[in-house]
Design an enzyme around this catalytic site. Sequence first.
Site, PDB file in Angstrom:
ATOM      1  N   TRP A  99      -6.537  16.756  -0.681  1.00  0.00           N
ATOM      2  CA  TRP A  99      -5.447  17.732  -0.622  1.00  0.00           C
ATOM      3  C   TRP A  99      -5.640  18.821  -1.665  1.00  0.00           C
ATOM      4  O   TRP A  99      -5.389  19.997  -1.408  1.00  0.00           O
ATOM      5  CB  TRP A  99      -4.088  17.060  -0.756  1.00  0.00           C
ATOM      6  CG  TRP A  99      -3.856  16.062   0.342  1.00  0.00           C
ATOM      7  CD1 TRP A  99      -3.684  14.721   0.218  1.00  0.00           C
ATOM      8  CD2 TRP A  99      -3.823  16.343   1.759  1.00  0.00           C
ATOM      9  NE1 TRP A  99      -3.533  14.148   1.458  1.00  0.00           N
ATOM     10  CE2 TRP A  99      -3.620  15.117   2.417  1.00  0.00           C
ATOM     11  CE3 TRP A  99      -3.955  17.504   2.528  1.00  0.00           C
ATOM     12  CZ2 TRP A  99      -3.531  15.023   3.805  1.00  0.00           C
ATOM     13  CZ3 TRP A  99      -3.874  17.408   3.910  1.00  0.00           C
ATOM     14  CH2 TRP A  99      -3.662  16.180   4.532  1.00  0.00           C
ATOM     15  N   ASP A 166       1.795  19.689  -6.256  1.00  0.00           N
ATOM     16  CA  ASP A 166       1.947  19.097  -4.927  1.00  0.00           C
ATOM     17  C   ASP A 166       2.404  17.655  -5.130  1.00  0.00           C
ATOM     18  O   ASP A 166       1.616  16.806  -5.519  1.00  0.00           O
ATOM     19  CB  ASP A 166       0.597  19.161  -4.185  1.00  0.00           C
ATOM     20  CG  ASP A 166       0.652  18.464  -2.823  1.00  0.00           C
ATOM     21  OD1 ASP A 166       1.709  17.919  -2.451  1.00  0.00           O
ATOM     22  OD2 ASP A 166      -0.396  18.479  -2.127  1.00  0.00           O
ATOM     23  N   LYS A 190       6.292  11.546   3.577  1.00  0.00           N
ATOM     24  CA  LYS A 190       5.790  10.419   2.791  1.00  0.00           C
ATOM     25  C   LYS A 190       6.935   9.636   2.129  1.00  0.00           C
ATOM     26  O   LYS A 190       6.888   8.430   2.066  1.00  0.00           O
ATOM     27  CB  LYS A 190       4.820  10.893   1.701  1.00  0.00           C
ATOM     28  CG  LYS A 190       3.752  11.887   2.149  1.00  0.00           C
ATOM     29  CD  LYS A 190       2.672  11.252   3.007  1.00  0.00           C
ATOM     30  CE  LYS A 190       1.764  12.236   3.726  1.00  0.00           C
ATOM     31  NZ  LYS A 190       1.182  13.317   2.969  1.00  0.00           N
TER      32      LYS A 190
HETATM   33  C1  PLP Z   1       0.122  14.476   3.316  1.00  0.00           C
HETATM   34  C2  PLP Z   1      -0.178  15.363   2.194  1.00  0.00           C
HETATM   35  C3  PLP Z   1      -0.379  16.743   2.367  1.00  0.00           C
HETATM   36  C4  PLP Z   1      -0.378  17.411   3.717  1.00  0.00           C
HETATM   37  O1  PLP Z   1       0.880  17.438   4.235  1.00  0.00           O
HETATM   38  P1  PLP Z   1       1.175  18.175   5.641  1.00  0.00           P
HETATM   39  O2  PLP Z   1       2.654  18.125   5.669  1.00  0.00           O
HETATM   40  O3  PLP Z   1       0.513  17.358   6.693  1.00  0.00           O
HETATM   41  O4  PLP Z   1       0.620  19.551   5.567  1.00  0.00           O
HETATM   42  C5  PLP Z   1      -0.605  17.512   1.247  1.00  0.00           C
HETATM   43  N1  PLP Z   1      -0.652  16.970   0.027  1.00  0.00           N
HETATM   44  C6  PLP Z   1      -0.476  15.649  -0.177  1.00  0.00           C
HETATM   45  C7  PLP Z   1      -0.531  15.091  -1.562  1.00  0.00           C
HETATM   46  C8  PLP Z   1      -0.232  14.808   0.900  1.00  0.00           C
HETATM   47  O5  PLP Z   1      -0.064  13.493   0.710  1.00  0.00           O
END
Ligand code: PLP
Length: 355
Positions: A99, A166, A190
């Site tokens: 990511w 993030d 998540k």
């Molecule tokens: C799942 C995830 C993403 C991507 O998320 P999307 O909503 O599918 O774009 C980005 N960063 C992290 C840390 C993630 O776990």
Amino acid sequence: MKKHNFYAGPSILTPYTIQKTADAVINFADTGLSLLEVSHRSKEFQAVIDEAAALTKELLNVPEGYHVLFLGGGASLQFCMLPFNLLKKKAAYINTGTWATNAIKEAKLFGEVEVVASSEDTKFNYIPKDFVIPADADYFHYTSNNTIYGTETRKDYDSPIPMICDMSSDIFSREFDVSKYDAIYAGAQKNLAPSGVTIVIIKEDALGHVDRPIPTMLDYRTHIKKGSMFNTPPVLPIYSALMTLRYYKEQGGVKEMERRDLEKAAMLYDEIDRNKLFRGTVAEEDRSIMNVCFVMNPEYAELEKDFFDFATSKGMVGIKGHRSVGGFRASLYNALPKESVQALIDCMKEFEAKH
Ligand SMILES: *Cc1c(COP(=O)(O)O)cnc(C)c1O
């Protein structure tokens, strides 16, 4: 048979969230209409998004001067939207996984990117520690929890420049100091809600400093001005998010979530370390409490499929490791009950006894 849901995302939600969402799909806020067919401009939905923003602020102690937004496009859209709005000349990123790599790629479209540290050389199995955040960069970006590799930074960095994080896969699993950040973002799927909405917490003062024109939809100021309702927001995921937020609050807030998460993760890591068949894949001090990655010990490598089948037969779902790591990954998000962790541990013990 009871299923134990270890999916990495979309992932387990609290029974409360699912039941309340199901109820609202039939009859939303006593309107006699389904949540799926009401206007986002209705007063009933306005109340939902207002409360969701207020509860996010309350649970995360968001100070004055910050806005909470509910946007579409996933966390992945934030990889480009943030530099679009905030990167003037140079940004600093730490590369701790897939990511982060994706975020770096997008930022490069908007300016110079200094990758201050990377653990790519060892397949992202640790978090780099010895790096310096350059004082002349516009911001420092990191990924607090590396969902795929199972590493996590559970402490806010001290940064001489604004920070962006993030937190897609560990938001609401620890208390943190929002005032240290200019922006925090998290895809909901998540630890909060079904996929479709991303929470963005952004500092008002961070905006308006870049010269480039920004398309209306990609400009945070648009969404601030319109209270996340410039266009039709993802209504259902926002409703579910509110239900989860209410549940978190009722259960004791983020502090209590963290206590439970630490306990669950310790249980599983203890078993991984004890069990002769398995071993963890990342540096112990960087182990994620959200995504626990493990593999068969080399001498038992041929048992991988057998264990997977055995665990599946016992009701474990979603424990296959990401294709870039292999082995197993058990995601222990807030909604996962301790009993499910115990059920997985029991599987591991039973399988060990057979071999
Ligand atoms: C799942 C995830 C993403 C991507 O998320 P999307 O909503 O599918 O774009 C980005 N960063 C992290 C840390 C993630 O776990």
